[in-house]
Design a protein around this motif. Structure first.
Motif, mmCIF file in Angstrom:
data_model
loop_
_atom_site.group_PDB
_atom_site.id
_atom_site.type_symbol
_atom_site.label_atom_id
_atom_site.label_comp_id
_atom_site.label_asym_id
_atom_site.label_seq_id
_atom_site.Cartn_x
_atom_site.Cartn_y
_atom_site.Cartn_z
ATOM 1 N N ASP A 47 6.578 81.203 -22.362
ATOM 2 C CA ASP A 47 6.978 79.800 -22.258
ATOM 3 C C ASP A 47 5.989 79.015 -21.401
ATOM 4 N N GLY A 48 5.839 77.744 -21.720
ATOM 5 C CA GLY A 48 5.086 76.826 -20.884
ATOM 6 C C GLY A 48 3.599 77.073 -20.842
ATOM 7 N N LEU A 49 3.030 77.652 -21.864
ATOM 8 C CA LEU A 49 1.588 77.927 -21.888
ATOM 9 C C LEU A 49 0.841 76.646 -22.251
ATOM 10 N N ALA A 50 -0.038 76.186 -21.361
ATOM 11 C CA ALA A 50 -0.813 74.961 -21.566
ATOM 12 C C ALA A 50 -2.287 75.309 -21.674
ATOM 13 N N PRO A 51 -3.097 74.395 -22.227
ATOM 14 C CA PRO A 51 -4.539 74.666 -22.364
ATOM 15 C C PRO A 51 -5.179 75.085 -21.047
ATOM 16 N N MET A 53 -4.532 77.550 -19.303
ATOM 17 C CA MET A 53 -3.614 78.297 -18.439
ATOM 18 C C MET A 53 -3.612 79.768 -18.840
ATOM 19 N N LYS A 55 -1.543 83.457 -18.397
ATOM 20 C CA LYS A 55 -0.281 84.085 -18.018
ATOM 21 C C LYS A 55 -0.404 85.595 -18.153
ATOM 22 N N TRP A 70 3.360 81.803 -33.062
ATOM 23 C CA TRP A 70 3.935 80.567 -32.548
ATOM 24 C C TRP A 70 4.553 79.794 -33.707
ATOM 25 N N ARG A 129 -4.626 83.585 -22.397
ATOM 26 C CA ARG A 129 -5.117 82.247 -22.045
ATOM 27 C C ARG A 129 -5.148 81.393 -23.310
ATOM 28 N N ALA A 134 -1.998 73.153 -29.042
ATOM 29 C CA ALA A 134 -0.776 72.967 -28.256
ATOM 30 C C ALA A 134 0.391 73.639 -28.955
ATOM 31 N N VAL A 136 3.807 75.786 -29.701
ATOM 32 C CA VAL A 136 5.107 75.956 -29.047
ATOM 33 C C VAL A 136 5.745 77.225 -29.590
#
Length: 605
Positions: A47-51, A53, A55, A70, A129, A134, A136
């Motif tokens: 969840d909440g993975l942004a360019p 970023m 995890k 996705w 990464r 974008a 979801v």
């Protein structure tokens, strides 16, 4: 029936009929075994993975491969992934989004996907990464594909029920452990999809770590197969063939390696291409020489089999795709080389800078095999058994390979007569209703009255070196034991015809029809028992119903520039019709219109 033949040095591989040396080493390994087919999967939402970023994801199982999925979007999506391998991070691998196109006959399954990529053995922690897009609803898929049976390299084994027979240097699906239930998961996937032909080959890399061992390759392919079917929602693994860094070649998508099986590997171009994936990442690493040799040899076999010029081009109308990876809108007509990298067709870095850099050399190396003189053959068709139907034949190494029906299969009859420098001919020399063999060499005709080896029954000098031999019943008269088909020669657009297979002056006043670059054809176009003439140029047939000068009385579009024309009565209809030989495939048509295409697919094995 009568035929005309031009000496053509176009190479094809004729499996089960003749031997073509491709310098392919047989893969040696332990006794054949059925590899593990199961794949363990752990899916973890991110969840909440942004360019840009990153995890860290713990998956709870020991996995070798990783993939991302996705909620489907038209965005161009790309990730980088790496794994914690016994306390040290592996290299970052870039995974681009993939999508099938309409030529796979599959609806969207509702998820975008990237991967899977092999990282290392028993990885339990990954880093992801987002590099582009974008997306979801992102999920990481960890795949446990390692099998204890895979250690020590792969092995060749016999084909089994429900497995297509592959050429001997290609590992079969049963040997790499394909679970054939995976490709039958969806109702529309019960049978393979076939195209009318293969026009080009697309080279890929799979974006995996290059550190895998020879015995890991089968597991790596099983993981790709599992993810393509279960997560991408495809009917089968996307690639037609796969090659590991150790030179092992693997059968990919089910349906027969020699057939034009539609894969899912190049959006917009799947229906006209064959896809070959190199297992590894070649952006900064070079391809091992043994893997290059296998790629070269595989493409030489596949392109020869479909009659593709490795140094040529293909003109393609781009198909619809469900992603924005395409370089051109659907319907755009593009011309590309017949051996391309994936990046030539879609927006991707595949097959990596090092592989892409040697594609031109690859084209020339493949062409050197395809154009080797010792592998040339020549195509012809005649009524070999007197039943009124013309059937196909090949001449190679001084041997006639004859089929008694226009169906797939090996030769029904092999007759050694002459050598590979001769031009084959066939005709009814004695009026008994059966066509028999002959050869032409520099103006000399050596003819047999039976389809058996032995000395010639008729020896005639008519013509000269470089002339194209012709056979036809020019006046429609046959007398049993006395008169059958006549002979002739074609040179620089001029026809010189005799009513019998004998020496002497032309019986018909020589005339012009065609040009120096035309290929002459002969057939009974009217079905009246008398043969007419024609020329073949770039897929166009220009026909006259009698052996005489004048304008064409019929014009047909049937075939391609590099096809070899043949003519015959394929259906016992009484009239001869056009046909072409393209590699190991025969396309036999009709005289049904000005642009009639009827393509029964008849691979000559």
């Amino acid at each position: 029936m009568s035929c005309s033949w031009r000496k053509v040095r176009w190479i094809v591989v004729r499996l089960a009929m003749c031997s073509v040396v491709l310098n392919v080493a047989t893969i040696i390994g332990p006794a054949p075994h059925k590899a593990r087919t199961g794949v363990g999967e752990q899916t973890v939402p991110i969840d909440g993975l942004a360019p840009a970023m990153t995890k860290t994801v713990a998956v709870g199982i020991g996995a070798e491969m990783v993939a991302l999925s996705w909620a489907r979007t038209r965005d161009d999506v790309s990730f980088s992934v790496r794994g914690l391998d016994h306390g040290a991070w592996t290299e970052w691998l870039s995974l681009d989004g993939e999508a099938n196109d309409q030529s796979t006959h599959l609806p969207s399954r509702g998820r975008g996907a990237a991967g899977p990529a092999w990282l290392a053995l028993d990885v339990r922690t990954f880093e992801v990464r987002l590099d582009r897009g974008a997306p979801v609803g992102v999920a990481l898929h960890a795949l446990d594909v390692k099998s204890p049976n895979d250690s020590g390299g792969s092995a060749l084994g016999p084909a089994v029920a429900d497995a297509q027979i592959s050429p001997p240097f290609i590992e079969s699906r049963v040997n790499w452990g394909a679970d054939e239930g995976f490709r039958n998961m969806y109702p529309e996937c019960t049978t393979p999809d076939y195209s009318a032909s293969v026009d080009l080959a697309v080279v890929h890399h799979t974006v995996n770590s290059n550190s895998y061992a020879p015995g890991d390759s089968a597991a790596l392919i099983r993981g790709i197969y599992y993810f393509h079917t279960h997560s991408n929602g495809w009917c089968d693994i996307g690639y037609n063939f796969l090659i590991d860094r150790y030179g092992q070649i693997f059968e990919g998508r089910f349906g027969g390696g020699h057939k034009p099986v539609i894969g899912a590997h190049a959006g917009g171009f799947n229906a006209v291409s064959t896809g070959v994936a190199l297992l590894g990442t070649f952006d900064t690493s070079s391809l091992p020489a043994v893997a290059y040799a296998s790629l070269r040899n595989l493409l030489a076999w596949k392109l020869k089999y479909h009659g593709i010029n490795p140094l040529g081009t293909a003109t393609i109308s781009v198909r619809e795709s469900d992603c924005n990876c395409q370089l051109w809108p659907p319907g755009t007509v593009v011309t590309v080389p017949t051996i391309v990298g994936h990046r030539d067709l879609d927006s991707t870095g595949c097959p990596g800078a090092f592989v892409y850099g040697f594609l031109d050399q690859l084209r020339h190396d493949v062409a050197a095999i395809v154009n080797a003189p010792q592998n040339a053959d020549q195509a012809l068709a005649c009524d070999w058994n007197g039943d009124g139907r013309d059937t196909t034949a090949l001449y190679q190494f001084g041997v006639f390979f004859i089929r008694q029906s226009n169906t797939e299969g090996a030769a029904d009859l092999q007759v050694h007569y002459g050598n590979d420098s001769y031009v084959p001919v066939c005709g009814d020399w004695n009026g008994d209703g059966t066509d028999t063999i002959g050869v032409y060499d520099g103006g000399w005709w050596y003819l047999r009255n039976s389809n058996t080896p032995g000395p010639p029954d008729i020896v005639v000098h008519y013509g000269a070196p470089g002339y194209v031999p012709l056979v036809g019943n020019w006046n429609g008269v046959k007398l049993l034991g006395v008169k059958g088909d006549g002979i002739g020669v074609y040179v620089s657009g001029s026809w010189y015809l005799r009513q019998t297979p004998s020496a002497g002056a032309p019986d018909i006043t020589p005339f012009a029809f065609g040009s120096a670059w035309s290929r002459p054809v002969v057939g009974d176009w009217a079905g009246d028992g008398s043969d007419g003439i024609g020329i073949y140029e770039g897929g166009h047939w220009y026909l006259r119903q009698s052996p005489s000068p004048g304008a064409p009385q019929a014009t047909l579009l049937y075939g391609r520039a590099e096809d070899r024309p043949v003519a015959g009565d394929w259906t016992i209809a009484g009239a001869d019709a056009p046909g072409v030989d393209r590699g190991s495939w025969w396309y036999l048509g009709s005289l049904g219109g000005t642009s009639s295409y009827e393509f029964p697919l008849l691979p000559y094995l």
